[in-house]
Motif scaffolding. Structure first.
Motif: not given
Lengths: 359, 124
Positions: A136, A147, B103-107, A140, B89, B86
């Motif tokens: 994860k 983005d 939570a990662k991944p985040v926009t 990220s 979720y 991370a």
């Protein structure tokens, strides 16, 4: 007259020897000697002084020998009959012992399989948390980078937009896998609530409604009303049902029927349920919430049916399944002290049986 | 208008530098990265950010301890902290013990939304 006398004596002597064996033959043989003499004397009007006449000896001796011979043969026959019976008994007992051993062997294999399974799940659970975290974090960075790039320039090129979109989807997919891994590692934490199983099923069905429609699957609900409530983690059991329903959908790509039924049964009611008493999950006389999920799909190939609960085991193409769905399902069910069984149906398709304890 | 100061404390250098470039690219923020959790308090005192983005799992010190140190220091205790981690979720996101958890991944869009929602009024 002599031959008639001989026959008169010989027949009972031989019959006695045949019935009683050698010992009977000896007694009958010796008894025949005076008997023979008496009968000869009566028939020949011989003098009673002459008890033994030399010419009668061979006949009497022949009767004696015959009785001994018949007696001995009878003994041998009885002996072999006895031995035969003994052997039959020994064979029976050997067969019984063999089948007991076979059963014990099967139980041992089942227990060993369960132990290996538990061990695998345990180690995978620990691993999963670490892997999820490690995956994860780079995800990220990729997500933020994508983005950033998307917003940085006015992107008019269709191909660049397509590539960026594909990359974002790939991040989502990888994140979903990491999520399942995390879910798997967090399996030990459950939050029990008193709920009605039918409500959990309805809730789970509403989550897969779209999938059922897409696959042209007809839904048949046979949910028994007025079932007693049960204690379970609603979210996790819902996850179990969603997994089962989705698997069923995937097994029926050209449509079919998904039947979901619930009922209250006594464990003694059905002979096939008695093995769960042996497993120690239920006691004789226990009432159980009996839930069945049946599909009319392709079924599970017999060679892989024992491996379906293995972590990371999947038949889906790479990238389409984590192989954790059913192992997570099994783990959740075990945490609820319930049981799950997935078998192929003779009519085709798969039958999943879920047994829960009511309160 | 003064740019809002954001401090990112996270051991993932790729993540912090991408986030720095992304946030600064909007023209709204001035960002400082700190990749050592144990230096988090010191950097916060020195930089005096408007908001801190904090990781949880770091090799030298856990994010929870960094947050405690910050909350115990009068010169930085009022700075809002957002945990970005991370180990969670999406469905587990929310406010846990007064801290927002993401939570990662985040926009980038979502992160900016959360930053803006948690910035103190005077910096808005």
């Amino acid at each position: 007259m002599g031959s008639a006398v001989s026959a008169l004596v010989t027949i009972p002597v031989v019959v006695t020897a045949y019935i009683l064996g050698l010992r009977g033959g000896i007694i009958a043989g010796f008894v025949s000697i005076p008997l023979n003499t008496i009968l000869y004397n009566i028939t020949d009007n011989s003098s009673w002084d002459v008890i033994f006449q030399q010419e009668r000896f061979p006949g009497m001796l022949a009767i004696l020998l015959l009785s001994l011979l018949v007696g001995r043969m009878r003994d041998l026959e009885m002996l072999s009959q006895y031995e035969l019976n003994q052997r039959r008994d020994a064979e029976k007992s050997l067969k019984r012992t063999h089948s007991n051993l076979q059963r014990a062997h099967n139980d041992l294999i089942a227990t060993q399989t369960q132990l290996i399974q538990a061990e695998k799940l345990e180690s995978v659970g620990t691993l999963a948390a670490g892997v999820a975290h490690e995956v994860k974090n780079p995800l990220s960075t990729i997500q933020l980078g994508l983005d950033f790039l998307s917003h940085q320039f006015p992107i008019t090129d269709e191909d660049i937009n397509k590539v960026l979109k594909n990359m974002k989807n790939a991040v989502k997919r990888a994140d979903a896998i990491a999520k399942e891994l995390l879910e798997f590692s967090a399996m030990r934490k459950i939050h029990m609530k008193t709920v009605q199983i039918n409500r959990v099923i309805e809730q789970s069905l509403s989550l897969v409604k779209h999938e059922l429609l897409k696959n042209n699957v007809t839904l048949v609900k046979e949910l028994s009303p007025n079932l007693p409530k049960t204690k379970l983690d609603q979210n996790k059991i819902s996850q179990v049902f969603v997994n089962l329903f989705l698997n069923a959908c995937h097994a029926m790509p050209y449509g079919g029927t998904l039947t979901v039924s619930t009922s209250l049964k006594s464990i003694n009611e059905d002979k096939t349920l008695s093995r769960y008493i042996k497993n120690g999950l239920f006691k004789p006389g226990d009432m159980i919430l009996y839930t069945e999920v049946i599909d009319t799909g392709t079924g599970i190939p017999e060679e892989i049916i024992t491996r379906i609960f293995d972590p990371f085991f999947t038949t889906k193409p790479t990238g389409q399944g984590t192989g954790l769905g059913l192992s997570v399902t099994k783990k959740i069910i075990e945490l609820h002290e319930a049981t799950i069984d997935i078998t192929n149906r003779e009519e085709g398709g798969v039958r999943t049986l879920l047994l829960l304890k009511p309160i | 208008m003064r740019k809002k100061r954001i401090l990112i404390i996270d051991d993932e250098e790729d993540f912090t530098s991408t986030l720095k470039v992304s946030l600064e690219g909007t023209g709204q923020y001035e960002v400082r990265e700190e990749n050592k959790g144990s230096r988090g308090l010191l950097t916060a005192k020195e930089f005096q950010p408007d908001l801190i983005i904090l990781d949880i799992i770091m090799p030298d010190i856990k994010g929870g301890d960094v947050a405690r140190q910050i909350k115990e220091d009068p010169s930085v205790k009022n700075i809002p902290i957002v945990f970005v981690t991370a180990i969670l979720y999406e469905s587990e996101e929310g406010i846990i013990g007064n801290y927002p958890f993401i939570a990662k991944p985040v926009t980038l869009e979502k992160l900016i939304q959360i930053i803006e929602g948690n910035l103190p009024n005077e910096s808005n």
